[in-house]
Design a protein around this motif. Sequence first.
Motif, short mmCIF file in Angstrom:
data_model
loop_
_atom_site.label_atom_id
_atom_site.label_comp_id
_atom_site.label_asym_id
_atom_site.label_seq_id
_atom_site.Cartn_x
_atom_site.Cartn_y
_atom_site.Cartn_z
N TYR A 25 2.66 2.01 6.58
CA TYR A 25 1.73 1.91 5.45
C TYR A 25 0.63 2.96 5.52
N GLY A 26 0.83 3.97 6.36
CA GLY A 26 -0.16 5.04 6.46
C GLY A 26 0.49 6.39 6.27
N ASN A 27 -0.19 7.42 6.75
CA ASN A 27 0.27 8.80 6.60
C ASN A 27 0.34 9.48 7.96
N ALA A 28 1.15 10.52 8.02
CA ALA A 28 1.34 11.23 9.29
C ALA A 28 1.57 12.71 9.01
N VAL A 29 1.52 13.51 10.07
CA VAL A 29 1.94 14.90 10.02
C VAL A 29 3.14 15.04 10.94
N VAL A 44 6.14 5.15 5.86
CA VAL A 44 5.31 6.19 6.48
C VAL A 44 5.46 7.45 5.63
N THR A 45 4.34 7.95 5.15
CA THR A 45 4.33 9.06 4.21
C THR A 45 3.63 10.26 4.84
N LEU A 46 4.18 11.43 4.58
CA LEU A 46 3.53 12.64 5.07
C LEU A 46 2.18 12.82 4.38
N ARG A 47 1.23 13.33 5.14
CA ARG A 47 -0.14 13.42 4.64
C ARG A 47 -0.26 14.37 3.45
N TRP A 48 0.46 15.49 3.51
CA TRP A 48 0.37 16.45 2.41
C TRP A 48 1.72 17.12 2.23
N TRP A 49 1.89 17.77 1.08
CA TRP A 49 3.20 18.28 0.67
C TRP A 49 3.69 19.43 1.54
N LYS A 79 0.86 -1.18 0.00
CA LYS A 79 0.00 0.00 0.00
C LYS A 79 0.90 1.23 0.00
N MET A 80 0.75 2.08 -1.01
CA MET A 80 1.72 3.16 -1.21
C MET A 80 1.09 4.33 -1.96
N THR A 139 9.29 3.94 17.04
CA THR A 139 7.86 3.82 17.36
C THR A 139 7.01 4.60 16.36
N TYR A 140 7.54 5.70 15.83
CA TYR A 140 6.84 6.46 14.79
C TYR A 140 6.62 5.60 13.55
N LEU A 141 7.67 4.92 13.10
CA LEU A 141 7.56 4.07 11.90
C LEU A 141 6.64 2.88 12.16
#
Length: 961
Positions: A506-510, A396-401, A272-273, A499-501
Amino acid sequence: MGKGFFIGKTVGIMAIILGSAALATIIALSVVYSQEKAKNNNQVLPTDGGTTSSPPVTPPPSNEPWDRYRLPKSLVPVHYNVTLWPRLTEDATTKLYIFTGESSVEFECTEETDLILIHSNKLNYTKLDNVHLARLTSVNSEVKAPSIKNSWLQNVTQYLVLQLDVKLIKDHKYHLETKFQGELANDLGGFYRSEYMEDGIKKVVATTQMQPTDARKAFPCFDEPAMKSVFYITLIHDVGTVALSNGEVKQSSNVTIDGHNVQMTIFEPTKKMSTYLLAFIVSDFDFISNTVDGVLIRIFARKPAIAAKQGDYALNKTGPILKFFEKYYNSSYPLPKSDQIALPDFNAGAMENWGLITYRETALLYDEAFSSNSNKQRIATIIAHELAHMWFGNLVTLRWWNDLWLNEGFASYVEYLGAHEAEPDWNLKDLIVLSDVHRVFAVDALASSHPLSSREEDIQKPAQISELFDAISYSKGASVLRMLSDFLTEDVFREGLMTYLDTFAYGNAVYTDLWNQLQMAVNASRTQLPDTVENIMNTWVLQMGFPVVTINTTSGVVSQEHFLLDPDSEVTAVSPFKYEWIVPIKWMKTRDIQEPQWLRGKSATINEMKASGGDWVLANLNVVGYYRVNYDLGNWNRLVEVLSNNHTLIPVINRAQLVDDAFNLARAKMISTVLALDTTKYLIKETDYMPWESALSNLDFFYLMFDRNEVYGPMQNYLRKQVTPLFEYYKRMTFNWTIVPPGHLDQYNQVNAISLACRTGLEECQNLSQEWFNEWMNSSENQIHPNLRSTVYCNAIAAGGAQEWEFAWSQFEQATIAIEADKLRSALACTKQPWLLNRFLEYTLHPDKIRKQDATSTIVYIANNVVGQSLAWDFVRARWSFIFAEYGGGSFSFSNLINGVTKRFSTEFELQQLKQFKAENNVIGFGSGTLAVEQSIERTVSNIKWITENKENVLNWFNNA
């Protein structure tokens, strides 16, 4: 994404070749170009295909969803099935390269809606059922899908719009099918083509660059980082070519489609990416491979490059770096393979596509016969940067740019840790101070800088997103995260990171999600901080700029203020913290390291920092803090005295810091320029790389300001005197230039010694460069060591005429090694002949001569040359509409281009030209260079004032020195 092109120190020094005799010619040519500008104002030059293109028209404001740049939250993708067929030969009728595709996306309706918006850019659709541009069906056969009553393409906001006759049902899933065609253009974005010659035959590669918003150029998709999904990719390609994507090959077989015998390669589904991490490539490249703990590692490149073992270094270093990050993150690499591929045409340095990382050839391929130690370091650090993203950014991907800085800043910090693991003898961790901290200080000290984190609502359009890929996001991000890691300790920092990762996999974060995880690690470790992680870091993240910390060693008063290169500039940006930071201070008194201190508020009295007698105070040890340091005059004088008498008492990084701080504090009128120049006197005894590099970086500003007036001669005389002992030192160390210095940083400083010695007119150095170059011209073999080639080529071409230039151009055209081609390309900009520089500028408009990826950096190389400065500026002004149309508003290189051609500006006339350039091209726009235009205007105003206030004192100082 890896860093884009940056002008290396050696290239930067040697590209500025001084030719006062040519100034009259320059003025005449400037007039010609101004006339040409007037004639061609608003003209858009034809592209290679002979067509013309105009800048996009912005629609009037609208409340309709399809006129907004952000997707509504009503639909969430689950998985895609995408089949693409790139044609690697030109269509006989249209003379275009194309690809065709079919896509099906399964999505879930999370809010009832009768509208489907899905991103699409530059795709032509086949009407399904001869009616609409897509087909909608329900996953659940018991639920009837709505009918599409209207469909169209909304080009400005880049949507395929589907209006439905009834609403989609909440919590139900649907399929959307499309069939489309796109151009496999050479625009370096989306699904594009790269071309190269092999054995006299033109070869074509179909490849991708999706970040940030170009997946929509390859197939219709929900093209936002939070819209993660699983992707099932199938590629149809010519028999005998190799197809690659993020996943492993599941099945590949020969099939016949529309009478064509082709190969169909089906890939395993991705994790999931996000869409921007997708990649698919078709080529006839070769590869080498290795397996490390069950992970298949492959390096792909042109067949001759693989045969020449140019991929071996990358293959050997990828495994150790990958294992380092597994340990660092306490998380196994989540994919079964790690492919890395070197592309002939690639706009960025590299791109972290999950499982298929793409690189410029110069960022991945190493050849001992052609590559310098700086080339080797670049490969190691960029590989580390991209592999760091496999977890931080991909998993783990940032939610927005608007939070891009955390993604890129983190990778830019830990790339030094990963590369250190691969090359532990290089002392790489310290180089972040020169390459990132000092580099970004120059930008972040402007009133037109910006905070690390932007408001989400302020970053909407693709051009606004592209503008974030700048030095602030990469280098300031790296600098403040390094500071955070230091005051938390690396163990606590890593614990929070783990712990953050794990929490957001496979989700998003700020970015505040990371602060929360770090705070938990702080609490568990009982680490003492003056405030929460979030409160401390918000002062660095939510306000632009940085402080200068001033220490009065007589009273012990320590204070801070917002550091601005031009203290008279107007800061219009409102800071939530009134430009105060929570500052960690590591420091020493004379020979002893002291307990760290924190500064909160404007000022505080720290009695321990009082110094008397011969004692001296030095703050920001190892430059782990993101701030500059000023002292009372007495302490400055004592520090200068220590440098003169026993400079090794001060750590080498802090010797570099003292020089850099002094020169910049002088530009900000906080200390005298004479005091800053005094810090260079001790260099006559200095042999370490970092202080010399810091000094040369700052003296570059003096060259930019004074290489066209009477200060230049005395400055040259002083610097020649200072560098001669260093030149002689390396001459002895290398037994008259016959061996290579053993240390990595010594190899760098040898180049600095030769560069500055030749630049300042040391006759022995200039003769040496010309002799080596002439030997190459008169024989078939190049004996110049790769470390020295850039500086030798540049000096020889500068001293020579058309014959030397033509020889270098012919070698550039014949070069099959990208790294060697880059050295020659930068050196060609060193000639003092204006007509050759103008010819070189024209070549940048022709991809068959200068690759598109190299066009803007070539213009900047020419602008670095004092003879080429006005030529490059007039060229950019006259051709801006064409340059912008050719590269599009999303190009990452516009900020480098605009800053590069204007950095020498220091007269009222140049300021007015710059303002006129801004006014004339506002309609066309500046894309990612929008902020760079404002920064260039601010910098020019500052330069004008600085010269007025300092020229006489500087001239007297150099004459006396």
